[in-house]
Design a protein around this motif. Structure first.
Motif, PDB file in Angstrom:
ATOM      1  N   GLY A 159      -0.421  -3.261   0.298  1.00  0.00           N
ATOM      2  CA  GLY A 159      -0.505  -2.132   1.080  1.00  0.00           C
ATOM      3  C   GLY A 159      -0.998  -2.531   2.674  1.00  0.00           C
ATOM      4  O   GLY A 159      -0.524  -2.149   2.932  1.00  0.00           O
ATOM      5  N   SER A 160      -1.872  -3.328   3.300  1.00  0.00           N
ATOM      6  CA  SER A 160      -2.419  -4.155   4.127  1.00  0.00           C
ATOM      7  C   SER A 160      -1.404  -4.438   4.957  1.00  0.00           C
ATOM      8  O   SER A 160      -0.933  -4.483   6.171  1.00  0.00           O
ATOM      9  CB  SER A 160      -4.474  -4.470   3.745  1.00  0.00           C
ATOM     10  OG  SER A 160      -4.755  -3.645   3.609  1.00  0.00           O
ATOM     11  N   LEU A 193      -9.094  11.305   1.648  1.00  0.00           N
ATOM     12  CA  LEU A 193      -8.851  10.728   3.177  1.00  0.00           C
ATOM     13  C   LEU A 193      -7.098   9.896   2.575  1.00  0.00           C
ATOM     14  O   LEU A 193      -6.684  10.270   3.806  1.00  0.00           O
ATOM     15  CB  LEU A 193     -10.588  10.153   3.175  1.00  0.00           C
ATOM     16  CG  LEU A 193     -11.202  10.972   3.705  1.00  0.00           C
ATOM     17  CD1 LEU A 193     -12.642   9.542   4.387  1.00  0.00           C
ATOM     18  CD2 LEU A 193     -11.826  11.525   4.672  1.00  0.00           C
ATOM     19  N   ALA A 194      -7.026   8.894   2.555  1.00  0.00           N
ATOM     20  CA  ALA A 194      -6.030   8.261   2.217  1.00  0.00           C
ATOM     21  C   ALA A 194      -5.141   9.183   1.834  1.00  0.00           C
ATOM     22  O   ALA A 194      -3.477   9.513   3.048  1.00  0.00           O
ATOM     23  CB  ALA A 194      -5.347   7.267   0.968  1.00  0.00           C
ATOM     24  N   VAL A 195      -4.851  11.032   1.213  1.00  0.00           N
ATOM     25  CA  VAL A 195      -3.622  11.554   0.749  1.00  0.00           C
ATOM     26  C   VAL A 195      -4.196  12.042   1.665  1.00  0.00           C
ATOM     27  O   VAL A 195      -2.243  12.238   2.364  1.00  0.00           O
ATOM     28  CB  VAL A 195      -3.927  12.626  -0.314  1.00  0.00           C
ATOM     29  CG1 VAL A 195      -3.194  13.157  -0.230  1.00  0.00           C
ATOM     30  CG2 VAL A 195      -4.915  11.558  -1.968  1.00  0.00           C
ATOM     31  N   ILE A 243       9.350   3.496   7.463  1.00  0.00           N
ATOM     32  CA  ILE A 243       9.074   2.907   5.910  1.00  0.00           C
ATOM     33  C   ILE A 243       7.711   2.121   5.510  1.00  0.00           C
ATOM     34  O   ILE A 243       7.700   2.788   4.434  1.00  0.00           O
ATOM     35  CB  ILE A 243       9.995   2.886   5.128  1.00  0.00           C
ATOM     36  CG1 ILE A 243      11.553   3.800   4.881  1.00  0.00           C
ATOM     37  CG2 ILE A 243      10.283   2.527   3.884  1.00  0.00           C
ATOM     38  CD1 ILE A 243      13.246   3.625   4.493  1.00  0.00           C
ATOM     39  N   PRO A 244       8.209   0.622   6.194  1.00  0.00           N
ATOM     40  CA  PRO A 244       6.836  -0.104   5.907  1.00  0.00           C
ATOM     41  C   PRO A 244       5.653   1.152   5.668  1.00  0.00           C
ATOM     42  O   PRO A 244       4.824   0.416   4.817  1.00  0.00           O
ATOM     43  CB  PRO A 244       7.053  -1.347   6.556  1.00  0.00           C
ATOM     44  CG  PRO A 244       8.513  -1.172   6.651  1.00  0.00           C
ATOM     45  CD  PRO A 244       8.559   0.354   6.847  1.00  0.00           C
ATOM     46  N   CYS A 270       0.705   3.997   0.669  1.00  0.00           N
ATOM     47  CA  CYS A 270       1.187   4.351  -1.468  1.00  0.00           C
ATOM     48  C   CYS A 270       0.355   3.339  -2.057  1.00  0.00           C
ATOM     49  O   CYS A 270      -0.857   3.648  -3.161  1.00  0.00           O
ATOM     50  CB  CYS A 270       1.957   4.860  -1.587  1.00  0.00           C
ATOM     51  SG  CYS A 270       3.333   6.068  -0.760  1.00  0.00           S
ATOM     52  N   ILE A 271       0.543   2.173  -1.718  1.00  0.00           N
ATOM     53  CA  ILE A 271      -0.258   0.880  -2.155  1.00  0.00           C
ATOM     54  C   ILE A 271      -1.407   1.005  -1.596  1.00  0.00           C
ATOM     55  O   ILE A 271      -2.301   0.755  -2.943  1.00  0.00           O
ATOM     56  CB  ILE A 271       0.439   0.200  -2.132  1.00  0.00           C
ATOM     57  CG1 ILE A 271       2.046   0.116  -2.102  1.00  0.00           C
ATOM     58  CG2 ILE A 271      -0.302  -1.615  -2.897  1.00  0.00           C
ATOM     59  CD1 ILE A 271       2.790  -1.197  -1.139  1.00  0.00           C
TER      60      ILE A 271
END
Length: 518
Positions: A199-200, A262-264, A164-165, A171-172
């Protein structure tokens, strides 16, 4: 066709089901997450200093233009320098007088003639020096927020697992990337950079903890973390030149939109493989974060990570501005200057992921810290962009040596001295990493403005060289009494099991011989 589609669906489901137990696929996900996170981290390095300088310069020029062309009350005198002839028009009330001046008396350097700087070589004025502080604070905001978030993410992974994290980090990061693409003010860029820190924190702590939990052997863990750090290195490698080239030839928005796409794709892979909706807490309670932070050996390892990365963190905001002041570079050269460091970091992390285990991780880190200090001292000696190649290569290679040695040793120290739950210890490792990238740009920008870029490099170089001998204490760290007892019990049980297994073989052999005799 229906049978073929069913077989195709079956093979895909089988691959996904096997992937959830595949260590290599988990390693791939962590690799991609670190790659995209660090591409976003470094793609702004050549863009933000130039972009903010252009915005501030345009605002200053607009203010000066408005002040020059402003109206004055009736009855006062006003002088307007013509941009097209060498005459001065003086008005008083309704009368107008024209006086012709020689060309030698025309103030061609005045702001009225050159309203703003249109070249890639700005003067070393007060405005450019102030950019050191603004850019430094903006770059440091991400690491500062990540530093504050890590102590919460580490214990959280012990309670709900790593999946989950990890997905929350994606997402962030996606939201932060979109904000970078469309933000045009310093405040919004600052907010986007700070949001990236949250997010990081999720991606780094959960990713490293996940690898440490699935790769239990020390040598395998070192190799896996080295490969994952290769993703970090590739992000650092690709980010600056990608950002600078896209910024000059396409615009500010384009590189961030490509990163968002790319993140998607990475998020879709996480969604299918990791199943982030499932809560999978650790089977045993980990050592408290405060207890780990009191361990002197963990602190030495964390200090190595912090001070080594602080060197490159100070370079990122200060080097482009120093180049703009002394070398008159093109925009794309501001990012290309970091390519040697990125290439050598990629080489160093992959090479010493294997070699560090054989030569001793403490020795690898000690040599790396010395090399960071020496290389960073040589950076101000460069007279042009070509003179930066060798020092930057040395900086990146040395930091790769330190990171590929200290990240695995963090997991080893927990196995040796504490409970083998890794979320909290990699939160400490990420805190150390973030302290380097928080203190580096913020303090570095102020130091570069007050005493100059060469002195800034001298200070951090000497700090790295002085810290290097402390790595000797990691040569043979002792196990705690409780952990020693557990290890002794484990070894005894393994020996007993081995003896009993051998006895069974001997007994079976005797029976077989008896049966054959009969």
């Amino acid at each position: 066709m229906g049978v073929l589609d069913a077989l195709r669906d079956f093979s895909l489901l089988t691959w996904l089901r096997e992937g959830r137990q595949s260590r290599r696929l988990i390693l791939l996900i962590v690799f991609i997450a670190l790659l995209l996170d660090n591409m976003l981290l470094t793609v702004v390095v050549p863009i933000i200093p130039s972009y903010l300088y252009a915005v501030d310069d345009e605002a200053a020029s607009t203010a000066k233009t408005n002040s020059v062309t402003s109206y004055t009350p009736s009855g006062t005198f006003q002088t307007i320098v013509s941009l097209y002839d060498n005459s001065t028009k003086t008005t008083s009330g309704g009368a107008e007088l024209t006086t012709v001046k020689p060309l030698s008396q025309i103030p061609f350097t005045s702001t009225a003639i050159t309203p703003h700087n249109t070249t890639d070589c700005p003067k070393g004025d007060e405005q450019l020096l102030n950019e050191n502080v603004k850019v430094g604070l903006l770059f440091a905001s991400k690491a500062t927020v990540q530093l504050l978030t890590n102590p919460f993410i580490g214990p959280l992974t012990n309670r709900i697992g790593y999946q989950i994290p990890m997905f929350a980090g994606f997402c962030i990061m996606f939201v932060s990337t979109i904000m970078f693409a469309f933000s045009s003010s310093y405040a919004l860029l600052f907010l986007a950079r700070s949001l990236q820190g949250v997010g990081s924190s999720c991606s780094s702590v959960a990713g490293m903890g996940m690898l440490a939990s699935v790769y239990t052997d020390d040598e395998e863990r070192g190799n896996a973390i080295g490969i994952a750090l290769g993703g970090l290195a590739m992000g650092v490698l690709v980010g600056p030149p990608f950002g600078s080239v896209m910024y000059e030839f396409v615009g500010k928005t384009a590189p961030f939109l490509i990163l968002a796409v790319l993140a998607v794709l990475d998020g879709a892979l996480q969604l299918f493989v990791l199943q982030p909706s499932k809560v999978e807490p650790e089977s045993q309670k980990g050592t408290p974060l405060l207890t780990l932070m009191k361990d002197p050996y963990i602190l030495i390892a964390a200090g190595s990570i912090c001070f080594a990365n602080m060197a490159i963190a100070m370079l990122e905001p200060a080097l482009p501005i120093w180049m703009m002041e002394t070398m008159c570079p093109r925009k794309w050269q501001l990012g290309v200057a970091f390519v040697p460091a990125s290439v050598s970091y990629l080489i160093g992390t992959n090479m010493f992921a294997v070699l560090a285990h054989k030569m001793g991780r403490w020795l690898c880190s000690l040599i790396g810290m010395l090399l960071v200090g020496i290389s960073i001292l040589c950076v101000p000696l460069a007279k042009n962009i070509y003179g930066l190649i060798l020092p930057n290569f040395g900086v990146g290679f040395a930091i790769g040596m330190v990171d590929s040695s200290m990240m695995p040793i963090m997991g080893y120290l927990v196995d040796l001295r504490h409970v083998s739950v890794y979320g909290s210890v990699y939160a400490i490792a990420d805190v150390a990493f973030c302290m380097g990238f928080a203190l580096g740009p913020s303090a570095g920008g102020a130091i570069a403005r007050s005493i100059g870029f060469p002195w800034l490099m001298t200070i951090i170089g000497i700090v790295d060289i002085m810290f290097a001998p402390l790595c000797f204490f990691l040569r043979n760290p002792p196990a705690t009494e409780e952990k020693m007892a557990i290890l002794m019990d484990t070894n005894c049980s393994m020996k007993t099991r081995s003896y009993s297994t051998q006895g069974t073989h001997y007994q079976m052999g005797d029976d077989m011989e008896t049966e054959s005799d009969e």
